[in-house]
Design a protein around this motif. Sequence first.
Motif, PDB file in Angstrom:
ATOM      1  N   ALA A 321       0.835  -1.205   0.000  1.00 49.63           N
ATOM      2  CA  ALA A 321       0.000   0.000   0.000  1.00 49.63           C
ATOM      3  C   ALA A 321       0.865   1.248   0.000  1.00 49.63           C
ATOM      4  CB  ALA A 321      -0.931  -0.003   1.208  1.00 49.63           C
ATOM      5  N   VAL A 322       1.961   1.228   0.761  1.00 51.16           N
ATOM      6  CA  VAL A 322       2.863   2.382   0.772  1.00 51.16           C
ATOM      7  C   VAL A 322       3.471   2.585  -0.609  1.00 51.16           C
ATOM      8  CG1 VAL A 322       4.980   3.336   1.754  1.00 51.16           C
ATOM      9  CG2 VAL A 322       3.328   2.159   3.233  1.00 51.16           C
ATOM     10  N   ARG A 323       3.878   1.505  -1.249  1.00 49.48           N
ATOM     11  CA  ARG A 323       4.381   1.616  -2.628  1.00 49.48           C
ATOM     12  C   ARG A 323       3.340   2.254  -3.529  1.00 49.48           C
ATOM     13  NH1 ARG A 323       3.443  -2.512  -6.059  1.00 49.48           N
ATOM     14  NH2 ARG A 323       3.585  -4.003  -4.325  1.00 49.48           N
ATOM     15  N   ASP A 324       2.110   1.807  -3.401  1.00 50.07           N
ATOM     16  CA  ASP A 324       1.020   2.369  -4.203  1.00 50.07           C
ATOM     17  C   ASP A 324       0.840   3.861  -3.920  1.00 50.07           C
ATOM     18  OD1 ASP A 324      -1.460   2.011  -5.914  1.00 50.07           O
ATOM     19  OD2 ASP A 324      -2.382   2.685  -4.050  1.00 50.07           O
ATOM     20  N   LEU A 325       0.890   4.246  -2.650  1.00 51.76           N
ATOM     21  CA  LEU A 325       0.722   5.648  -2.273  1.00 51.76           C
ATOM     22  C   LEU A 325       1.872   6.508  -2.801  1.00 51.76           C
ATOM     23  CD1 LEU A 325      -0.475   5.035   1.378  1.00 51.76           C
ATOM     24  CD2 LEU A 325      -1.835   6.151  -0.389  1.00 51.76           C
ATOM     25  N   VAL A 326       3.089   5.973  -2.747  1.00 55.54           N
ATOM     26  CA  VAL A 326       4.246   6.702  -3.269  1.00 55.54           C
ATOM     27  C   VAL A 326       4.095   6.960  -4.762  1.00 55.54           C
ATOM     28  CG1 VAL A 326       6.706   6.472  -3.798  1.00 55.54           C
ATOM     29  CG2 VAL A 326       5.876   5.942  -1.493  1.00 55.54           C
ATOM     30  N   LEU A 327       3.751   5.921  -5.503  1.00 56.46           N
ATOM     31  CA  LEU A 327       3.635   6.060  -6.955  1.00 56.46           C
ATOM     32  C   LEU A 327       2.454   6.941  -7.338  1.00 56.46           C
ATOM     33  CD1 LEU A 327       4.496   2.377  -7.912  1.00 56.46           C
ATOM     34  CD2 LEU A 327       5.942   4.408  -8.194  1.00 56.46           C
ATOM     35  N   GLY A 337      -1.360  10.821 -14.804  1.00 64.41           N
ATOM     36  CA  GLY A 337      -2.631  10.424 -14.205  1.00 64.41           C
ATOM     37  C   GLY A 337      -2.442   9.419 -13.088  1.00 64.41           C
ATOM     38  N   ALA A 338      -3.307   9.482 -12.078  1.00 66.91           N
ATOM     39  CA  ALA A 338      -3.254   8.529 -10.967  1.00 66.91           C
ATOM     40  C   ALA A 338      -4.657   8.339 -10.419  1.00 66.91           C
ATOM     41  CB  ALA A 338      -2.334   9.038  -9.864  1.00 66.91           C
ATOM     42  N   THR A 339      -5.017   7.084 -10.180  1.00 67.53           N
ATOM     43  CA  THR A 339      -6.326   6.758  -9.613  1.00 67.53           C
ATOM     44  C   THR A 339      -6.122   6.276  -8.188  1.00 67.53           C
ATOM     45  OG1 THR A 339      -7.167   6.111 -11.786  1.00 67.53           O
ATOM     46  CG2 THR A 339      -8.414   5.385  -9.853  1.00 67.53           C
ATOM     47  N   PRO A 340      -6.450   7.089  -7.187  1.00 71.40           N
ATOM     48  CA  PRO A 340      -6.207   6.693  -5.801  1.00 71.40           C
ATOM     49  C   PRO A 340      -7.148   5.595  -5.336  1.00 71.40           C
ATOM     50  CG  PRO A 340      -7.363   8.785  -5.878  1.00 71.40           C
ATOM     51  CD  PRO A 340      -7.018   8.441  -7.300  1.00 71.40           C
ATOM     52  N   CYS A 341      -6.627   4.706  -4.485  1.00 72.00           N
ATOM     53  CA  CYS A 341      -7.424   3.622  -3.908  1.00 72.00           C
ATOM     54  C   CYS A 341      -7.958   4.046  -2.547  1.00 72.00           C
ATOM     55  CB  CYS A 341      -6.573   2.365  -3.747  1.00 72.00           C
ATOM     56  SG  CYS A 341      -6.066   1.594  -5.285  1.00 72.00           S
TER      57      CYS A 341
END
Length: 375
Positions: A321-327, A337-341
């Motif tokens: 999840a941290v990796r996802d938040l960083v990217l 573009g980024a689609t937040p979870c």
Amino acid sequence: MSEALDPTPYDALLLLSFGGPEGPDDVVPFLENVTRGRGIPKERLKEVGQHYFLFGGVSPINDQNRTFLDALRKDFAEHGLDLPVYWGNRNWAPYLTDTLRDLVRDGRRRVLTLATSAYASYSGCRQYREDLAAALATLRAEGQETPRVDKLRHYFNHPGFVRPVIDGVLESLADLPEEVRDGAHLAFTTHSIPTAAADTSGPAETHGDGGAYVRQHLDVARVVADAVRAETGVDRPWQLVYQSRSGAPHIPWLEPDICDHLEERHAAGAPAVVMVPIGFVSDHMEVLYDLDTEAAAKAAELGLPVRRSATVGADPRFAAAVRDLVLERAARESGRGATPCALGALGPSHDLCPVGCCPARTPKPAAAGADSPYP
């Protein structure tokens, strides 16, 4: 490196935590750091430190952070994310200012910060930002170039944080005696804070009646309770309760306390309770003492079966999840573009804390927000 794993413009991740003593001689100096400016006598700090002395004067939080650092570095390496991870604490070694000096020495100029607090509040967000500002001011006074520091958004409702909580509840329920399992209630616990601080938590438009702090916890608790119902087929009563109150008794704090709640549930005929510490990232001292020691003793006194579900800790899904938040943040900062979870009804939190978010009683400079003195 593929664009999906590109951390540009960031060249480092800083894990920013509270810190804790690592031996009996550290306890009072650590508490002096935590309470600096409040004029609390050393004898009173020794009394407060008894919780730590029960565990040999060692808080588990530093070892838990070391384990989480290993999990982050392993996840980043396995997924090709080339981003070094540093660690600094607010109240004990490794101190934040020293870590920022290391970052500057290593040539890091754009730093993304992960605080080990998932929710909006003064103590859980803005105070970390104030400490960042103070550390940057120290570096500037030393004549050093200060890096730009941003802070990851609140991650309380990210699937990688919530799913391990759900699984922890399911494991705790399975560990209860079969005859009380289906009737067990869920007590979602978090740190109590003064009601005035809760009411002004989050952006100004969320202020009032618990503010963002209470709303965010309730939203996560509802998601977890719904998932547990879906996977067990049992609709369980649940409530958000509080623990770890401190401060003057005449100041109103969020209630009910977990021990009072256990008494009330027992009197109402609940056959068992699972305590779910959704407000805490890891099993640090307030979980070990306030739940595993104090609340467990109250339950034993009542004859009420209880279990305490696990915190997220170094779960690989949280590291992912941290990796996802960083990217996600890197993509937005770079114009990609980024689609937040996010799960639940509240949606993803803001990237940049706005002016008036979680205000302090005494205003201080705070980095990594719209009112930051450091561009």
